[in-house]
Every structure is written in C-alpha cells, then in structure tokens.
Design a protein around this motif. Structure first.
Motif, PDB file in Angstrom:
ATOM      1  N   LEU A  99      16.957  85.874 -74.827  1.00 13.89           N
ATOM      2  CA  LEU A  99      18.014  84.903 -74.591  1.00 13.89           C
ATOM      3  C   LEU A  99      17.982  83.778 -75.622  1.00 13.89           C
ATOM      4  O   LEU A  99      19.034  83.342 -76.122  1.00 13.89           O
ATOM      5  N   GLN A 100      16.789  83.299 -75.952  1.00 11.61           N
ATOM      6  CA  GLN A 100      16.691  82.219 -76.926  1.00 11.61           C
ATOM      7  C   GLN A 100      17.212  82.651 -78.291  1.00 11.61           C
ATOM      8  O   GLN A 100      17.814  81.854 -79.019  1.00 11.61           O
ATOM      9  N   ALA A 101      17.026  83.925 -78.621  1.00  8.54           N
ATOM     10  CA  ALA A 101      17.550  84.442 -79.885  1.00  8.54           C
ATOM     11  C   ALA A 101      19.075  84.428 -79.909  1.00  8.54           C
ATOM     12  O   ALA A 101      19.684  84.438 -80.990  1.00  8.54           O
ATOM     13  N   ARG A 102      19.685  84.384 -78.743  1.00 11.69           N
ATOM     14  CA  ARG A 102      21.147  84.343 -78.639  1.00 11.69           C
ATOM     15  C   ARG A 102      21.661  82.921 -78.424  1.00 11.69           C
ATOM     16  O   ARG A 102      22.832  82.725 -78.101  1.00 11.69           O
ATOM     17  N   GLY A 103      20.773  81.945 -78.547  1.00 16.23           N
ATOM     18  CA  GLY A 103      21.185  80.557 -78.429  1.00 16.23           C
ATOM     19  C   GLY A 103      21.230  80.024 -77.015  1.00 16.23           C
ATOM     20  O   GLY A 103      21.787  78.951 -76.763  1.00 16.23           O
ATOM     21  N   ILE A 104      20.638  80.739 -76.050  1.00 18.68           N
ATOM     22  CA  ILE A 104      20.584  80.296 -74.657  1.00 18.68           C
ATOM     23  C   ILE A 104      19.187  79.764 -74.380  1.00 18.68           C
ATOM     24  O   ILE A 104      18.198  80.481 -74.558  1.00 18.68           O
ATOM     25  N   ALA A 105      19.092  78.517 -73.964  1.00 12.03           N
ATOM     26  CA  ALA A 105      17.793  77.849 -73.825  1.00 12.03           C
ATOM     27  C   ALA A 105      17.104  78.257 -72.518  1.00 12.03           C
ATOM     28  O   ALA A 105      16.935  77.451 -71.589  1.00 12.03           O
ATOM     29  N   ALA A 106      16.680  79.508 -72.434  1.00 10.89           N
ATOM     30  CA  ALA A 106      15.961  79.998 -71.257  1.00 10.89           C
ATOM     31  C   ALA A 106      14.629  79.272 -71.115  1.00 10.89           C
ATOM     32  O   ALA A 106      13.989  78.920 -72.110  1.00 10.89           O
ATOM     33  N   ASP A 107      14.210  79.067 -69.876  1.00 11.90           N
ATOM     34  CA  ASP A 107      13.005  78.296 -69.588  1.00 11.90           C
ATOM     35  C   ASP A 107      11.974  79.203 -68.913  1.00 11.90           C
ATOM     36  O   ASP A 107      12.257  79.843 -67.898  1.00 11.90           O
ATOM     37  N   GLY A 108      10.766  79.254 -69.455  1.00 14.17           N
ATOM     38  CA  GLY A 108       9.713  80.076 -68.859  1.00 14.17           C
ATOM     39  C   GLY A 108       9.018  80.909 -69.920  1.00 14.17           C
ATOM     40  O   GLY A 108       9.159  80.649 -71.111  1.00 14.17           O
ATOM     41  N   PRO A 109       8.257  81.912 -69.503  1.00 12.54           N
ATOM     42  CA  PRO A 109       8.076  82.344 -68.114  1.00 12.54           C
ATOM     43  C   PRO A 109       7.027  81.515 -67.367  1.00 12.54           C
ATOM     44  O   PRO A 109       6.171  80.879 -67.967  1.00 12.54           O
ATOM     45  N   VAL A 110       7.126  81.579 -66.038  1.00 18.98           N
ATOM     46  CA  VAL A 110       6.179  80.938 -65.134  1.00 18.98           C
ATOM     47  C   VAL A 110       5.592  82.023 -64.232  1.00 18.98           C
ATOM     48  O   VAL A 110       6.319  82.881 -63.731  1.00 18.98           O
ATOM     49  N   HIS A 111       4.281  81.986 -64.036  1.00 12.97           N
ATOM     50  CA  HIS A 111       3.615  82.972 -63.182  1.00 12.97           C
ATOM     51  C   HIS A 111       3.286  82.336 -61.839  1.00 12.97           C
ATOM     52  O   HIS A 111       2.862  81.176 -61.767  1.00 12.97           O
ATOM     53  N   PHE A 112       3.510  83.069 -60.757  1.00 10.29           N
ATOM     54  CA  PHE A 112       3.055  82.602 -59.447  1.00 10.29           C
ATOM     55  C   PHE A 112       2.857  83.800 -58.530  1.00 10.29           C
ATOM     56  O   PHE A 112       3.218  84.934 -58.857  1.00 10.29           O
ATOM     57  N   GLY A 113       2.258  83.551 -57.380  1.00 14.98           N
ATOM     58  CA  GLY A 113       2.023  84.604 -56.407  1.00 14.98           C
ATOM     59  C   GLY A 113       1.969  84.022 -55.006  1.00 14.98           C
ATOM     60  O   GLY A 113       1.984  82.795 -54.826  1.00 14.98           O
ATOM     61  N   ARG A 114       1.928  84.904 -54.031  1.00 12.54           N
ATOM     62  CA  ARG A 114       1.812  84.476 -52.630  1.00 12.54           C
ATOM     63  C   ARG A 114       1.111  85.577 -51.844  1.00 12.54           C
ATOM     64  O   ARG A 114       1.257  86.764 -52.152  1.00 12.54           O
ATOM     65  N   PRO A 115       0.355  85.226 -50.811  1.00 11.45           N
ATOM     66  CA  PRO A 115      -0.266  86.236 -49.961  1.00 11.45           C
ATOM     67  C   PRO A 115       0.797  86.980 -49.154  1.00 11.45           C
ATOM     68  O   PRO A 115       1.836  86.414 -48.816  1.00 11.45           O
ATOM     69  N   VAL A 116       0.523  88.238 -48.845  1.00  9.67           N
ATOM     70  CA  VAL A 116       1.453  89.077 -48.080  1.00  9.67           C
ATOM     71  C   VAL A 116       0.688  89.757 -46.947  1.00  9.67           C
ATOM     72  O   VAL A 116      -0.334  90.406 -47.191  1.00  9.67           O
ATOM     73  N   GLU A 117       1.191  89.602 -45.718  1.00  4.23           N
ATOM     74  CA  GLU A 117       0.629  90.329 -44.586  1.00  4.23           C
ATOM     75  C   GLU A 117       1.234  91.727 -44.569  1.00  4.23           C
ATOM     76  O   GLU A 117       2.433  91.896 -44.333  1.00  4.23           O
ATOM     77  N   LEU A 118       0.423  92.722 -44.810  1.00  3.27           N
ATOM     78  CA  LEU A 118       0.894  94.099 -44.910  1.00  3.27           C
ATOM     79  C   LEU A 118       0.694  94.840 -43.593  1.00  3.27           C
ATOM     80  O   LEU A 118      -0.123  94.425 -42.758  1.00  3.27           O
ATOM     81  N   PRO A 119       1.431  95.932 -43.394  1.00  4.54           N
ATOM     82  CA  PRO A 119       1.230  96.717 -42.168  1.00  4.54           C
ATOM     83  C   PRO A 119      -0.223  97.162 -42.021  1.00  4.54           C
ATOM     84  O   PRO A 119      -0.921  97.413 -43.009  1.00  4.54           O
ATOM     85  N   GLY A 120      -0.688  97.243 -40.786  1.00  5.41           N
ATOM     86  CA  GLY A 120      -2.059  97.661 -40.534  1.00  5.41           C
ATOM     87  C   GLY A 120      -3.066  96.543 -40.604  1.00  5.41           C
ATOM     88  O   GLY A 120      -4.283  96.788 -40.565  1.00  5.41           O
ATOM     89  N   GLY A 121      -2.590  95.286 -40.732  1.00  7.70           N
ATOM     90  CA  GLY A 121      -3.504  94.157 -40.752  1.00  7.70           C
ATOM     91  C   GLY A 121      -4.067  93.820 -42.115  1.00  7.70           C
ATOM     92  O   GLY A 121      -4.881  92.902 -42.244  1.00  7.70           O
ATOM     93  N   ARG A 122      -3.665  94.565 -43.140  1.00  9.44           N
ATOM     94  CA  ARG A 122      -4.158  94.258 -44.482  1.00  9.44           C
ATOM     95  C   ARG A 122      -3.450  93.026 -45.047  1.00  9.44           C
ATOM     96  O   ARG A 122      -2.347  92.688 -44.656  1.00  9.44           O
ATOM     97  N   VAL A 123      -4.088  92.368 -46.001  1.00  6.42           N
ATOM     98  CA  VAL A 123      -3.487  91.234 -46.698  1.00  6.42           C
ATOM     99  C   VAL A 123      -3.519  91.529 -48.185  1.00  6.42           C
ATOM    100  O   VAL A 123      -4.567  91.850 -48.749  1.00  6.42           O
TER     101      VAL A 123
END
Length: 283
Positions: A99-123
């Motif tokens: 995008l920046q190569a096309r003149g659009i001032a894209a912002d990032g990347p940003v990394h993040f995560g979150r815990p997930v309660e999965l079926p069967g009691g796993r996390v």
C-alpha cells in the motif's frame, strides 16, 4: 494491478455497549457464539466471534477504559454498530509495503494475541498481525484494516461454525451514504478492486470469493428492507450484513418472532442486532 496481499473481507466488527448481553441476543437469533475472549490490558476490550466458513462476525466491547479504546468509546456515545471491517492479509508486513508503494500511508503491522477457551477444556492462543489504512480513508464512513491470522486453528474451530439459523458465509455488506458512486470509487482505490453500478447502488468486490460491499442511498436501502427492519440503522456507515443460509425455512424457524420475510430474504431488525440489519438469503 490487484493487491497481492489483501484477500477480501475477513470479518465484520460489531461494536456493542454490553458485550455479554449482546452475545446472548445473537445466540437467541440462532448463532453459535464462541466463548468470550479477553484482549490485552493495553487494548482493554473483549470479544465474541460468530464463525462461518472463511469469514466471521465479531462482537466487540470495552472491558476497561484505556487510551487505545477511546475511539471506540466515542463511537459508542452515539450508537452501537459496525465501525470497522477487516480484510484478510496473508502477510501484514508485505501488505503495508504494497500500500505504501501506491502512496497510501498504511500503518503497522502490529502483533497481538488473546487466550482462547477451546472445546474440551483446552486453552489456546489466537495470534494476529494487523495493519490499517489511514483513519481518514473511510469510504462511506467505514474504517478498514487488515488481519493476518497466525493461528487459524484457534479461531476457525469446527464446533463454532455450525449455526441453528443456517448461516454459512457473508455475501454482502451494505453501506449507507449520500454519494454511493464516490464512496465506491474511494474503496476501489484503497483495495484496487473495480467499482460498478448495480441495482440499488454501487458495488465493489472485496476480493476473491469474499463478500461484496454495496454502497446505497437511503431511498434504495428503504426499497430493499421494510421499515420494521431499518429502524435503528445509522444515517451513514455500514447498515446491513447479508448472510447466506443453507436453508431459509430453517432460518425463519430459528429467528422466530424476529424473522421479517421479504422478497425472498429473511431479515432481523437492526433493533435486535446492535444497530445493523442482519439479512439471510439462499446460498
């Protein structure tokens, strides 16, 4: 030349005031809703997801006020509804560079995560890299960003992808605007997909086999949906999400009293879905 690293709509973010109450309301509409996710203290937000085959709806709410979520809090002072739509990217860093190569001032990347309660009691943990288009690049009042899923197996969980109302995918999102042609041209420039005039407005494909974006004036929107469905939608911005259903009769049964049948579709009033019309059409 089409963008190589932006692959169509990934998910629609429905910003809500009461996260748990909203999840319960969408469950009553026949959706399977994931366990609640909690984002980092910096973000101060939480979510529930409604997963389909390749895309999904996210219910997003504030758990703790932070500087980061002030724009969301400002949005919620006026209304609930869709403030942002995410596109899929296969490489967030490459997407920013593209995008920046096309003149659009894209912002990032940003990394993040979150815990997930999965079926069967796993996390497990859901991990993402994201980037966004500039905040003032918001066609029809719609902000857009892109999401690279690093752990699809903790997001697209098979047990969460089957819905009593028959929903299978997002076919279209509909945006209200006073100038549909200009808004479509704006989005076309941002994602390098062609805009075309169609019945009811101007449409832009989001990429691949993912959902289209339809920009409409209020009069055209009123011709598609009865007044009972439209009450509570915004004057500008994303006002409807159109889903495909494997069985529209199953949809009617699951929606019960909230089902509004019209022109081969079945819609849920915006008043029952946090400010957006949710419409079901045969797949």
């Amino acid at each position: 030349m089409p963008l190589k690293h932006v692959l169509g709509i990934d998910h629609v973010m429905v910003t809500v005031r009461d996260l748990d109450a909203s999840a319960a309301a969408w469950k009553r509409l026949g959706f399977t809703v994931s366990p609640r996710g909690t984002h980092s203290p910096h973000l101060g937000s939480g979510n529930y997801t409604i997963m389909f085959g390749e895309d999904y709806i996210e219910l997003l709410g504030i758990l703790t006020e932070t500087e980061h979520n002030k724009p969301m809090r400002d949005f919620l002072k006026t209304r609930e509804g869709v403030e942002r739509v995410a596109f899929t990217t296969d490489d967030a860093a490459a997407g920013v560079a593209e995008l920046q190569a096309r003149g659009i001032a894209a912002d990032g990347p940003v990394h993040f995560g979150r815990p997930v309660e999965l079926p069967g009691g796993r996390v497990g943990e859901a991990k993402f890299n994201v980037f966004r288009w500039p905040l003032d690049e918001n066609p029809g009042g719609l902000r857009i960003f892109a999401c690279q899923h690093l752990t699809r197996e903790t997001v697209w969980v098979p047990e969460w992808q089957s819905h009593a109302n028959g929903a299978t995918r997002i076919r279209r999102v509909e945006v209200l605007t006073a100038d549909p042609k200009a808004a479509a041209a704006h989005l076309s420039r941002l994602i390098d997909e062609p805009a075309s005039e169609v019945e009811g407005g101007w449409q832009v494909p989001s990429g691949g086999k993912r959902a289209d974006v339809l920009f409409s004036e209020a009069a055209a929107f009123a011709r598609r949906y009865p007044q009972a469905a439209r009450t509570g939608t915004p004057p500008e911005g994303l006002a409807s999400v159109v889903l495909e259903s494997a069985d529209v009769e199953l949809t009617k049964a699951a929606l019960g009293a909230e089902a509004l049948a019209h022109d081969g579709a079945v819609s849920v009033p915006a008043s029952a879905a946090n400010g957006i019309v949710v419409s079901f059409v045969p797949q």
